[in-house]
Design a protein around this motif. Structure first.
Motif, PDB file in Angstrom:
ATOM      1  N   ASN A 110       0.865  -1.175   0.000  1.00 33.63           N
ATOM      2  CA  ASN A 110       0.000   0.000   0.000  1.00 33.63           C
ATOM      3  C   ASN A 110       0.904   1.227   0.000  1.00 33.63           C
ATOM      4  O   ASN A 110       1.923   1.239   0.683  1.00 33.63           O
ATOM      5  CB  ASN A 110      -0.891  -0.025   1.255  1.00 33.63           C
ATOM      6  CG  ASN A 110      -1.882   1.097   1.335  1.00 33.63           C
ATOM      7  OD1 ASN A 110      -1.543   2.256   1.136  1.00 33.63           O
ATOM      8  ND2 ASN A 110      -3.118   0.761   1.664  1.00 33.63           N
ATOM      9  N   ASN A 111       0.555   2.262  -0.785  1.00 38.67           N
ATOM     10  CA  ASN A 111       1.409   3.456  -0.823  1.00 38.67           C
ATOM     11  C   ASN A 111       0.727   4.711  -0.273  1.00 38.67           C
ATOM     12  O   ASN A 111       1.097   5.818  -0.609  1.00 38.67           O
ATOM     13  CB  ASN A 111       1.937   3.706  -2.233  1.00 38.67           C
ATOM     14  CG  ASN A 111       0.867   4.127  -3.215  1.00 38.67           C
ATOM     15  OD1 ASN A 111      -0.320   4.109  -2.910  1.00 38.67           O
ATOM     16  ND2 ASN A 111       1.273   4.513  -4.412  1.00 38.67           N
ATOM     17  N   VAL A 112      -0.273   4.526   0.575  1.00 41.38           N
ATOM     18  CA  VAL A 112      -0.991   5.659   1.166  1.00 41.38           C
ATOM     19  C   VAL A 112      -0.328   6.072   2.478  1.00 41.38           C
ATOM     20  O   VAL A 112      -0.095   5.240   3.356  1.00 41.38           O
ATOM     21  CB  VAL A 112      -2.475   5.300   1.425  1.00 41.38           C
ATOM     22  CG1 VAL A 112      -3.183   6.438   2.134  1.00 41.38           C
ATOM     23  CG2 VAL A 112      -3.176   4.939   0.136  1.00 41.38           C
ATOM     24  N   ASP A 113      -0.008   7.349   2.589  1.00 40.19           N
ATOM     25  CA  ASP A 113       0.508   7.919   3.833  1.00 40.19           C
ATOM     26  C   ASP A 113      -0.605   8.781   4.431  1.00 40.19           C
ATOM     27  O   ASP A 113      -0.999   9.789   3.845  1.00 40.19           O
ATOM     28  CB  ASP A 113       1.755   8.759   3.567  1.00 40.19           C
ATOM     29  CG  ASP A 113       2.268   9.426   4.821  1.00 40.19           C
ATOM     30  OD1 ASP A 113       2.451   8.723   5.833  1.00 40.19           O
ATOM     31  OD2 ASP A 113       2.474  10.659   4.792  1.00 40.19           O
ATOM     32  N   ILE A 114      -1.111   8.382   5.571  1.00 38.60           N
ATOM     33  CA  ILE A 114      -2.280   9.038   6.164  1.00 38.60           C
ATOM     34  C   ILE A 114      -2.025  10.508   6.470  1.00 38.60           C
ATOM     35  O   ILE A 114      -2.913  11.350   6.273  1.00 38.60           O
ATOM     36  CB  ILE A 114      -2.775   8.285   7.433  1.00 38.60           C
ATOM     37  CG1 ILE A 114      -4.156   8.800   7.873  1.00 38.60           C
ATOM     38  CG2 ILE A 114      -1.765   8.369   8.548  1.00 38.60           C
ATOM     39  CD1 ILE A 114      -5.268   8.505   6.910  1.00 38.60           C
ATOM     40  N   ASP A 115      -0.825  10.848   6.898  1.00 40.45           N
ATOM     41  CA  ASP A 115      -0.524  12.249   7.206  1.00 40.45           C
ATOM     42  C   ASP A 115      -0.572  13.105   5.943  1.00 40.45           C
ATOM     43  O   ASP A 115      -1.146  14.204   5.942  1.00 40.45           O
ATOM     44  CB  ASP A 115       0.845  12.380   7.884  1.00 40.45           C
ATOM     45  CG  ASP A 115       0.869  11.730   9.263  1.00 40.45           C
ATOM     46  OD1 ASP A 115      -0.189  11.716   9.927  1.00 40.45           O
ATOM     47  OD2 ASP A 115       1.939  11.239   9.659  1.00 40.45           O
ATOM     48  N   THR A 116       0.007  12.600   4.876  1.00 40.55           N
ATOM     49  CA  THR A 116      -0.025  13.329   3.601  1.00 40.55           C
ATOM     50  C   THR A 116      -1.455  13.495   3.108  1.00 40.55           C
ATOM     51  O   THR A 116      -1.838  14.583   2.650  1.00 40.55           O
ATOM     52  CB  THR A 116       0.811  12.576   2.536  1.00 40.55           C
ATOM     53  OG1 THR A 116       2.155  12.471   3.006  1.00 40.55           O
ATOM     54  CG2 THR A 116       0.772  13.294   1.202  1.00 40.55           C
ATOM     55  N   GLU A 117      -2.246  12.445   3.221  1.00 37.09           N
ATOM     56  CA  GLU A 117      -3.639  12.514   2.748  1.00 37.09           C
ATOM     57  C   GLU A 117      -4.442  13.536   3.547  1.00 37.09           C
ATOM     58  O   GLU A 117      -5.236  14.286   2.979  1.00 37.09           O
ATOM     59  CB  GLU A 117      -4.306  11.132   2.829  1.00 37.09           C
ATOM     60  CG  GLU A 117      -3.671  10.066   1.970  1.00 37.09           C
ATOM     61  CD  GLU A 117      -3.614  10.413   0.499  1.00 37.09           C
ATOM     62  OE1 GLU A 117      -4.581  10.990  -0.049  1.00 37.09           O
ATOM     63  OE2 GLU A 117      -2.591  10.096  -0.126  1.00 37.09           O
ATOM     64  N   ASN A 118      -4.250  13.576   4.851  1.00 42.45           N
ATOM     65  CA  ASN A 118      -4.975  14.544   5.675  1.00 42.45           C
ATOM     66  C   ASN A 118      -4.606  15.977   5.310  1.00 42.45           C
ATOM     67  O   ASN A 118      -5.475  16.854   5.239  1.00 42.45           O
ATOM     68  CB  ASN A 118      -4.732  14.281   7.159  1.00 42.45           C
ATOM     69  CG  ASN A 118      -5.531  13.094   7.667  1.00 42.45           C
ATOM     70  OD1 ASN A 118      -6.649  12.854   7.222  1.00 42.45           O
ATOM     71  ND2 ASN A 118      -4.946  12.344   8.579  1.00 42.45           N
ATOM     72  N   VAL A 119      -3.324  16.224   5.047  1.00 44.73           N
ATOM     73  CA  VAL A 119      -2.883  17.564   4.641  1.00 44.73           C
ATOM     74  C   VAL A 119      -3.471  17.915   3.274  1.00 44.73           C
ATOM     75  O   VAL A 119      -3.974  19.023   3.063  1.00 44.73           O
ATOM     76  CB  VAL A 119      -1.343  17.660   4.624  1.00 44.73           C
ATOM     77  CG1 VAL A 119      -0.876  18.923   3.938  1.00 44.73           C
ATOM     78  CG2 VAL A 119      -0.796  17.573   6.034  1.00 44.73           C
ATOM     79  N   GLU A 120      -3.419  16.969   2.343  1.00 46.14           N
ATOM     80  CA  GLU A 120      -3.961  17.204   0.999  1.00 46.14           C
ATOM     81  C   GLU A 120      -5.468  17.457   1.039  1.00 46.14           C
ATOM     82  O   GLU A 120      -5.984  18.323   0.324  1.00 46.14           O
ATOM     83  CB  GLU A 120      -3.651  16.026   0.068  1.00 46.14           C
ATOM     84  CG  GLU A 120      -2.205  15.893  -0.309  1.00 46.14           C
ATOM     85  CD  GLU A 120      -1.698  17.056  -1.148  1.00 46.14           C
ATOM     86  OE1 GLU A 120      -2.456  17.592  -1.971  1.00 46.14           O
ATOM     87  OE2 GLU A 120      -0.529  17.427  -0.958  1.00 46.14           O
TER      88      GLU A 120
END
Length: 131
Positions: free
Chosen positions: A92-102
């Motif tokens: 999996n290549n999802v980073d939760i911190d990056t997604e929340n910022v985006e």
């Protein structure tokens, strides 16, 4: 979509709102799949499509380009980001911190575009009241 030249900016803003909403949906889907093995993050590209459309060299200025923009070409495109990349064992290549910022960033963009759309309609209302 409105068909008068007077609504060219509104039509562009409308398409931009649609693309922003599509991107928020993709990011929310990424967040929902943060623990799904093998899931690859999705994103939406739109800004480069819009830029190409309104900076068309065939037109003298941006107003002309916006007036003649092909609305069918102005649609956000979903793509898989870094499909062959994964820093996790489960692929999996999802980073939760990056997604929340985006997601927060995209929500702010959506609000700004909504405000700009409202301002365009307010200008129409003001112009109509002057006549």
């Amino acid at each position: 979509m409105l068909t008068s030249d007077a609504f060219s900016y509104v039509n562009i803003l409308d398409r931009t709102l649609d693309a922003s909403w599509k991107r928020q949906t993709a990011i929310a889907n990424n967040i929902a799949n943060v623990d799904t093995p093998g899931y690859k993050r999705q994103d939406v590209t739109f800004s480069n499509i819009l830029k190409d459309e309104i900076e068309d060299i065939r037109f003298k200025n941006r107003d002309q380009a916006i007036r003649h923009a092909d609305m069918d070409d102005l649609e956000g495109e979903v793509y898989t980001d870094a499909e062959n990349f994964s820093y996790r064992i489960d692929k999996n290549n999802v980073d939760i911190d990056t997604e929340n910022v985006e997601l927060a960033s995209e929500q702010l963009k959506y609000q700004a575009i909504s405000t700009a759309t409202s301002a365009e309609f307010q200008r129409f209302k003001t112009a109509a009241s002057i006549q």
